[in-house]
Design a protein around this motif. Structure first.
Motif, PDB file in Angstrom:
ATOM      1  N   UNK A 154      -3.209 -13.381  -6.079  1.00 47.54           N
ATOM      2  CA  UNK A 154      -4.416 -13.409  -5.267  1.00 47.54           C
ATOM      3  C   UNK A 154      -4.610 -12.034  -4.625  1.00 47.54           C
ATOM      4  N   UNK A 155      -4.710 -10.990  -5.437  1.00 49.86           N
ATOM      5  CA  UNK A 155      -4.746  -9.628  -4.936  1.00 49.86           C
ATOM      6  C   UNK A 155      -5.941  -9.406  -4.023  1.00 49.86           C
ATOM      7  N   UNK A 156      -5.698  -8.729  -2.931  1.00 50.17           N
ATOM      8  CA  UNK A 156      -6.720  -8.366  -1.961  1.00 50.17           C
ATOM      9  C   UNK A 156      -6.310  -7.027  -1.377  1.00 50.17           C
ATOM     10  N   UNK A 157      -7.073  -6.522  -0.430  1.00 55.07           N
ATOM     11  CA  UNK A 157      -6.788  -5.198   0.101  1.00 55.07           C
ATOM     12  C   UNK A 157      -5.416  -5.141   0.765  1.00 55.07           C
ATOM     13  N   UNK A 158      -5.089  -6.125   1.578  1.00 61.90           N
ATOM     14  CA  UNK A 158      -3.794  -6.105   2.264  1.00 61.90           C
ATOM     15  C   UNK A 158      -2.645  -6.145   1.255  1.00 61.90           C
ATOM     16  N   UNK A 159      -2.758  -7.013   0.251  1.00 58.13           N
ATOM     17  CA  UNK A 159      -1.710  -7.111  -0.768  1.00 58.13           C
ATOM     18  C   UNK A 159      -1.587  -5.802  -1.544  1.00 58.13           C
ATOM     19  N   UNK A 160      -2.726  -5.189  -1.875  1.00 59.47           N
ATOM     20  CA  UNK A 160      -2.699  -3.926  -2.625  1.00 59.47           C
ATOM     21  C   UNK A 160      -2.047  -2.819  -1.803  1.00 59.47           C
ATOM     22  N   UNK A 161      -2.316  -2.799  -0.489  1.00 60.01           N
ATOM     23  CA  UNK A 161      -1.734  -1.759   0.362  1.00 60.01           C
ATOM     24  C   UNK A 161      -0.232  -1.966   0.542  1.00 60.01           C
ATOM     25  N   UNK A 162       0.194  -3.216   0.644  1.00 57.08           N
ATOM     26  CA  UNK A 162       1.637  -3.498   0.728  1.00 57.08           C
ATOM     27  C   UNK A 162       2.337  -3.003  -0.536  1.00 57.08           C
ATOM     28  N   UNK A 163       1.711  -3.260  -1.679  1.00 58.38           N
ATOM     29  CA  UNK A 163       2.272  -2.790  -2.952  1.00 58.38           C
ATOM     30  C   UNK A 163       2.249  -1.267  -3.022  1.00 58.38           C
ATOM     31  N   UNK A 164       1.188  -0.654  -2.501  1.00 59.43           N
ATOM     32  CA  UNK A 164       1.063   0.802  -2.489  1.00 59.43           C
ATOM     33  C   UNK A 164       2.190   1.437  -1.681  1.00 59.43           C
ATOM     34  N   UNK A 165       2.554   0.817  -0.558  1.00 55.83           N
ATOM     35  CA  UNK A 165       3.598   1.378   0.304  1.00 55.83           C
ATOM     36  C   UNK A 165       4.982   1.295  -0.326  1.00 55.83           C
ATOM     37  N   UNK A 166       5.124   0.444  -1.335  1.00 53.39           N
ATOM     38  CA  UNK A 166       6.407   0.355  -2.033  1.00 53.39           C
ATOM     39  C   UNK A 166       6.692   1.624  -2.830  1.00 53.39           C
ATOM     40  N   UNK A 167       5.635   2.361  -3.143  1.00 54.37           N
ATOM     41  CA  UNK A 167       5.812   3.577  -3.938  1.00 54.37           C
ATOM     42  C   UNK A 167       5.358   4.826  -3.193  1.00 54.37           C
ATOM     43  N   UNK A 168       4.835   4.658  -1.972  1.00 44.50           N
ATOM     44  CA  UNK A 168       4.306   5.802  -1.229  1.00 44.50           C
ATOM     45  C   UNK A 168       5.008   5.880   0.119  1.00 44.50           C
ATOM     46  N   UNK A 169       5.510   7.049   0.473  1.00 41.55           N
ATOM     47  CA  UNK A 169       6.192   7.218   1.748  1.00 41.55           C
ATOM     48  C   UNK A 169       5.197   7.110   2.895  1.00 41.55           C
ATOM     49  N   UNK A 170       5.630   6.465   3.973  1.00 46.48           N
ATOM     50  CA  UNK A 170       4.762   6.333   5.147  1.00 46.48           C
ATOM     51  C   UNK A 170       4.605   7.661   5.877  1.00 46.48           C
ATOM     52  N   UNK A 171       5.399   8.668   5.478  1.00 47.72           N
ATOM     53  CA  UNK A 171       5.287   9.970   6.128  1.00 47.72           C
ATOM     54  C   UNK A 171       4.130  10.786   5.568  1.00 47.72           C
ATOM     55  N   UNK A 172       3.586  10.415   4.423  1.00 46.76           N
ATOM     56  CA  UNK A 172       2.401  11.091   3.909  1.00 46.76           C
ATOM     57  C   UNK A 172       1.177  10.563   4.641  1.00 46.76           C
ATOM     58  N   UNK A 173       0.092  11.325   4.605  1.00 45.72           N
ATOM     59  CA  UNK A 173      -1.122  10.899   5.321  1.00 45.72           C
ATOM     60  C   UNK A 173      -1.667   9.600   4.746  1.00 45.72           C
ATOM     61  N   UNK A 174      -1.649   9.474   3.412  1.00 50.97           N
ATOM     62  CA  UNK A 174      -2.164   8.248   2.799  1.00 50.97           C
ATOM     63  C   UNK A 174      -1.265   7.058   3.117  1.00 50.97           C
ATOM     64  N   UNK A 175       0.059   7.289   3.120  1.00 50.80           N
ATOM     65  CA  UNK A 175       0.985   6.215   3.470  1.00 50.80           C
ATOM     66  C   UNK A 175       0.818   5.777   4.915  1.00 50.80           C
ATOM     67  N   UNK A 176       0.642   6.746   5.810  1.00 48.00           N
ATOM     68  CA  UNK A 176       0.432   6.427   7.229  1.00 48.00           C
ATOM     69  C   UNK A 176      -0.853   5.621   7.417  1.00 48.00           C
ATOM     70  N   UNK A 177      -1.924   6.039   6.756  1.00 52.96           N
ATOM     71  CA  UNK A 177      -3.203   5.333   6.898  1.00 52.96           C
ATOM     72  C   UNK A 177      -3.138   3.937   6.293  1.00 52.96           C
TER      73      UNK A 177
END
Length: 668
Positions: free
Chosen positions: A488-511
């Motif tokens: 049931x992909x949605x924005x929140x689910x996609x962002x959670x998945x995105x953070x699995x591969x993106x560091x929160x220290x980058x601007x995109x990861x932080x946002x």
């Protein structure tokens, strides 16, 4: 129409808590279960059943706040009610000061922390060193004023939310951080994904009438769809970049013989989708009509009152399922949706008449609605089928379905404004789901479904069904799409998945983290209450003139089991506009009698609004509301109930609308 519960923060994943030890000097809420004599009792403290001995006289009430003492010679935990002595306030303050000192936060330099801890203790919440540490971190590190942070803590205490660092951050972001529209705009910018909606100029309705006639059995549906599709592709191939999906593909499909198979596949897919929706609608229509016929017969005798009531409730439930959850309403035109909403509201009115024993009038309404239901023809909307066709075309293009593209798609779905000629309540609900505000609930429901039922919900183009022609998709795309549908992909689910591969220290990861926190904060504020009130707080982003705008929505209503009482409720909308400043719209419904109040501080506001209100009242009357005169008032003194920081200095001390009580529970 019932308003069904759609988001429940109880379903949110929260930090697992084991039974934490009771510490001497700790201030906790206590529930007396069994009294033993005048001084001893079995009590529940922090989820644990403990035999306690009270210091002094045992309180008469069962719920209280107490300071944890030592274990006495009998092996009983000694507790002291904070209000059992005249010096109760001093005692609790001294206990908190001692606890703060033990945690390394002397009160002399942490007076804000002491104020927050006293508020937590006064509300009946647990205060220990872990809570103090969380509060200190929040007060010291979270952006915003101390006043805003204390309001956040107060709101969470009212909602009985855990004072963890993550939840404090999430709720504070929602109440006092950037609004949803600003958060999404910043996220899109940091990811480098332009957000904009293609200019959607629907084909003339006369081009689409032939399809609706074919659905009624007057003509060949495939031929009608083929003709309409050719017109659609010609429109897309007009050379205007804003309206192109893929000019090369469009030209190929329209002009070359080599693209005949591709054209046939797409036309076949549209035809089957429309035929399937029409067949599903007729099936539901027949079932509802039979229910109404049975209901009309059962109203002939007062002895059948209970049966009539049950049949009526089942019919209303079936109607609401069609409106809120079926794919039919994703494609139906505004007239079809309006008729179903009217039918649902009129049947709810009949329910009240059954309660009063007025079976004759009930029967008249039921027969009226049966006639309305029987006359409805399923008519898809031109613009909605155009969107579906665009999706099919995009699927046929050879492109990599990256996670960023998924995030872009979900943001665009979430901010899509209602079509001017086809406004739809269902579309707004789909926008909310695209944000991920029903993410945990949908994921839980999906896990509970049988595997076969999950697979049946996949897009037809992903099924390997030899009897069905589908768009040619490569195996990896099929796998990705299957995973997406199952989760049931949605924005929140996609962002959670995105953070699995993106560091929160980058601007995109932080946002991405900030966006998730903002959405989670809304879910937490909508936590279900055990009281008789259910409330909602939402921020709805909308893309208007290619700019992200934000609308705040508050709903307050009495509960009726698992539903909200739509006939007696209050809604409050807050819109920020450039020319008119902030506009508040209060909608109050009592026994279906609807009153509207517009709030703004501009002198000419009423004169500008009056020409626009007539059409709005007519639409409300069409779906079963009785409308009175429209009122106008100032916005300055009429604030939102969440303790949010006002956007204008003049609005610093606003009060909540009287119709909206504390706490928020989102229910659709």
């Amino acid at each position: 129409m019932q308003i069904m519960k759609g988001i429940n923060a109880n379903s949110l994943p929260q930090r697992e808590q084991s039974a934490s030890p009771l510490k001497q000097g700790e201030v906790c809420s206590l529930l007396i279960k069994t009294r033993i004599g005048n001084e001893e009792a079995v009590a529940v403290i922090k989820g644990q059943e403990v035999q306690v001995q009270f210091e002094g006289k045992m309180p008469s009430g069962d719920r209280l706040t107490a300071v944890i003492g030592a274990v006495n010679e009998k092996g009983l935990l000694v507790v002291r009610p904070t209000a059992s002595q005249p010096a109760g306030i001093t005692n609790i303050t001294d206990s908190l000061k001692t606890m703060m000192a033990n945690a390394g936060f002397p009160f002399e330099t942490n007076r804000d922390l002491l104020a927050a801890a006293k508020r937590a203790a006064a509300s009946g919440g647990t205060v220990n060193e872990e809570i103090l540490t969380n509060l200190q971190y929040f007060l010291a590190e979270e952006p915003g004023t101390i006043s805003e942070k204390l309001k956040t803590i107060a709101t969470m205490l009212e909602k009985k939310l855990e004072l963890s660092v993550s939840q404090l951050h999430a709720v504070h972001q929602t109440l006092h951080g950037k609004n949803t529209a600003e958060t999404l705009a910043q996220l899109a910018q940091s990811l480098g994904i332009p957000i904009g909606l293609e200019t959607q100029t629907a084909l003339p309705e006369k081009e689409f009438q032939v399809i609706n006639q074919a659905l009624e059995g007057k003509g060949d549906l495939y031929s009608a769809v083929e003709k309409w599709f050719m017109e659609f592709m010609a429109e897309k191939n007009d050379g205007t970049p804003e309206t192109q999906i893929d000019q090369t593909l469009a030209a190929e499909v329209v002009h070359t013989q080599q693209a005949v198979p591709a054209k046939k596949i797409i036309v076949t897919e549209i035809t089957k989708r429309l035929a399937g929706l029409a067949a599903d609608f007729k099936k539901e229509q027949r079932s509802i009509s039979l229910n109404l016929e049975q209901l009309a017969k059962s109203t002939n005798s007062k002895q059948n009152r209970a049966t009539a009531k049950q049949t009526l409730e089942n019919t209303i439930h079936k109607l609401n399922q069609v409106i809120l959850k079926s794919d039919m309403m994703l494609y139906a035109d505004m007239e079809t949706e309006k008729h179903l909403l009217t039918a649902s509201s009129r049947l709810a009115e009949a329910g009240g008449l059954i309660e009063k024993g007025n079976l004759a009038e009930t029967k008249a309404i039921v027969q009226e609605i049966k006639g309305l239901i029987d006359k409805i023809q399923f008519k898809p909307a031109n613009v909605k089928i155009m969107h579906f066709t665009e999706d099919l075309l995009k699927q046929s293009l050879p492109r990599q379905n990256t996670l960023k593209q998924t995030i872009k798609t979900q943001i665009e779905q979430a901010v899509k404004p209602p079509a001017i000629k086809q406004p739809s309540a269902r579309q707004i609900f789909e926008n909310i789901k695209a944000l991920g505000l029903t993410h945990e609930l949908d994921a839980a429901a999906n896990l509970l479904q049988p595997k076969q039922e999950q697979l049946s919900r996949l897009n037809a183009s992903l099924k390997q069904d030899p009897e069905r022609t589908v768009l040619p998709l490569d195996p990896q795309t099929k796998h990705n799409a299957m995973q997406q549908s199952e989760q049931e992909l949605n924005l929140k689910a996609a962002l959670i998945k995105f953070l699995q591969s993106e560091s929160s220290y980058t601007s995109s990861g932080h946002d991405a983290e900030q966006t998730i926190a903002h959405l989670t904060g809304q879910q937490l504020l909508n936590k279900s209450e055990a009281t008789g009130m259910q409330q909602l707080y939402l921020q709805l982003p909308l893309l208007l003139n290619n700019k992200m705008e934000n609308i705040k929505v508050y709903v307050s209503s009495e509960k009726q089991g698992e539903t909200l009482d739509w006939e007696n409720c209050s809604l409050y909308f807050v819109l920020e506009t450039k020319k008119m400043g902030e506009i508040g719209i209060m909608v109050h419904v009592q026994n279906r009698q609807l009153s509207l109040t517009f709030k703004n501080d501009q002198e000419l506001f009423q004169a500008k609004m009056e020409p626009l209100t007539g059409a709005a009242l007519e639409r409300l009357q069409e779906i079963g509301y009785h409308t009175g005169a429209i009122q106008y008032g100032a916005f300055t003194n009429s604030t939102m109930p969440t303790g949010e920081q006002p956007t204008s200095a003049a609005s610093e001390t606003r009060k909540a609308p009287a119709a909206v009580k504390k706490g928020f529970d989102f229910s659709i």
